[in-house]
Write a protein that holds these residues in place. Sequence first.
Motif, PDB file in Angstrom:
ATOM      1  N   GLY A  10      20.075 -13.193  22.634  1.00 35.77           N
ATOM      2  CA  GLY A  10      20.478 -12.140  23.754  1.00 35.77           C
ATOM      3  C   GLY A  10      20.947 -13.213  24.965  1.00 35.77           C
ATOM      4  N   THR A  12      23.885 -13.988  25.907  1.00 31.37           N
ATOM      5  CA  THR A  12      24.844 -13.630  26.609  1.00 31.37           C
ATOM      6  C   THR A  12      24.868 -12.425  27.665  1.00 31.37           C
ATOM      7  OG1 THR A  12      25.564 -12.348  24.799  1.00 31.37           O
ATOM      8  CG2 THR A  12      26.494 -14.773  24.969  1.00 31.37           C
ATOM      9  N   GLY A  13      23.622 -11.745  27.299  1.00 28.68           N
ATOM     10  CA  GLY A  13      23.355 -10.579  28.270  1.00 28.68           C
ATOM     11  C   GLY A  13      22.848 -11.346  29.597  1.00 28.68           C
ATOM     12  N   SER A  38      31.447 -14.106  20.168  1.00 26.14           N
ATOM     13  CA  SER A  38      31.038 -13.654  21.643  1.00 26.14           C
ATOM     14  C   SER A  38      32.060 -14.046  22.333  1.00 26.14           C
ATOM     15  CB  SER A  38      29.740 -14.798  21.747  1.00 26.14           C
ATOM     16  OG  SER A  38      28.824 -14.275  20.881  1.00 26.14           O
ATOM     17  N   ASP A  42      31.275 -16.082  28.551  1.00 27.39           N
ATOM     18  CA  ASP A  42      29.862 -16.127  28.434  1.00 27.39           C
ATOM     19  C   ASP A  42      29.551 -17.223  27.811  1.00 27.39           C
ATOM     20  OD1 ASP A  42      29.373 -13.324  29.271  1.00 27.39           O
ATOM     21  OD2 ASP A  42      29.574 -12.551  27.326  1.00 27.39           O
ATOM     22  N   PHE A 299      26.602  -7.017  36.417  1.00 25.95           N
ATOM     23  CA  PHE A 299      26.066  -6.575  35.119  1.00 25.95           C
ATOM     24  C   PHE A 299      25.738  -5.065  35.058  1.00 25.95           C
ATOM     25  CE2 PHE A 299      22.540  -8.506  36.851  1.00 25.95           C
ATOM     26  CZ  PHE A 299      21.415  -7.536  36.896  1.00 25.95           C
TER      27      PHE A 299
END
Length: 300
Positions: A10, A12-13, A38, A42, A299
């Motif tokens: 996770g 890239t979050g 992806s 990121d 975000f």
Amino acid sequence: MDREKVVVAGATGALGKMICSHLAKLEAQCIALAREGSDAKDVRDLEGLGVTVAIIDTSSPVEIAKTCEGAVCVVSALAGLRPVIIDAQKVLLEGALTAGVPRFIPSDFAIDFYQMEEGRNRNLDLRREFAQHLEGTAIAATSILNGLFAEYIFSESPLVVFDHHKSIYFGSDDQQIDITSMDNAAEYAAHAALDDSAPRYLRIAGNVLTIDDVADEASAGTGDAFETQWVGPVATLKPMIEIAKWFDSGDQLYPAFQGMQYTENLFSGDAKLDPLDNERYPVDWTPLREVIARGKPDFM
């Protein structure tokens, strides 16, 4: 000296990227798992932090195991519903177990749902279900519970209604709420990932605030005067939740009823974190007013 290897799923979050950043600052060898396809930005952002990005088939426990070889910990910052929190995390865990990774940090990062009975929060019920699977394995797990992410103040949370300069609450204005900035939670998680003596549960709160305190923090963060507004007892939320469920399509992470469930959990006090483990690692806790002053993050 060899750097300790930590694998982050996770990555890239928002939370995952912050965890990777703090692991790099702690001079760990951070490996960020990324799905094929992806976003290139990121990946560049992670590499710019000094993180190694492993682009693999994240549905393959074999590929995950190869990437995890030699790691001291796997950290999950995955977010989603059953296909992610249950299915994808099980694959991640299988890969970690196959590779002989000694420790695993699941994507719990929330209020203390382990103290609540099942059925009061759909998203957190999924985490509880995964925890039951996790505890049946040989890996040592550490769940980090941090209350409400401070950045969610900018979501549909009723705690701060910016347009009306109000802090909304149910029940008692004496109820304390645990609120932690995402970056603080990420920094704490990075320390925990490198701590081979970390216990099963770690509870943290960068801010412990009543609704009056929340209003004061909003006033300080915006320069405008905020007032509190009581809207009813906590019990009034339960029929509202049931009605809102009728309109849920089942595929949204935060539908209206889910936000109401979090609100009920917070103001009931049943998910209050106690005791706190803030002092275990050297984190400089960010006041809520500073998060508010920065404005809504990209975000969100």
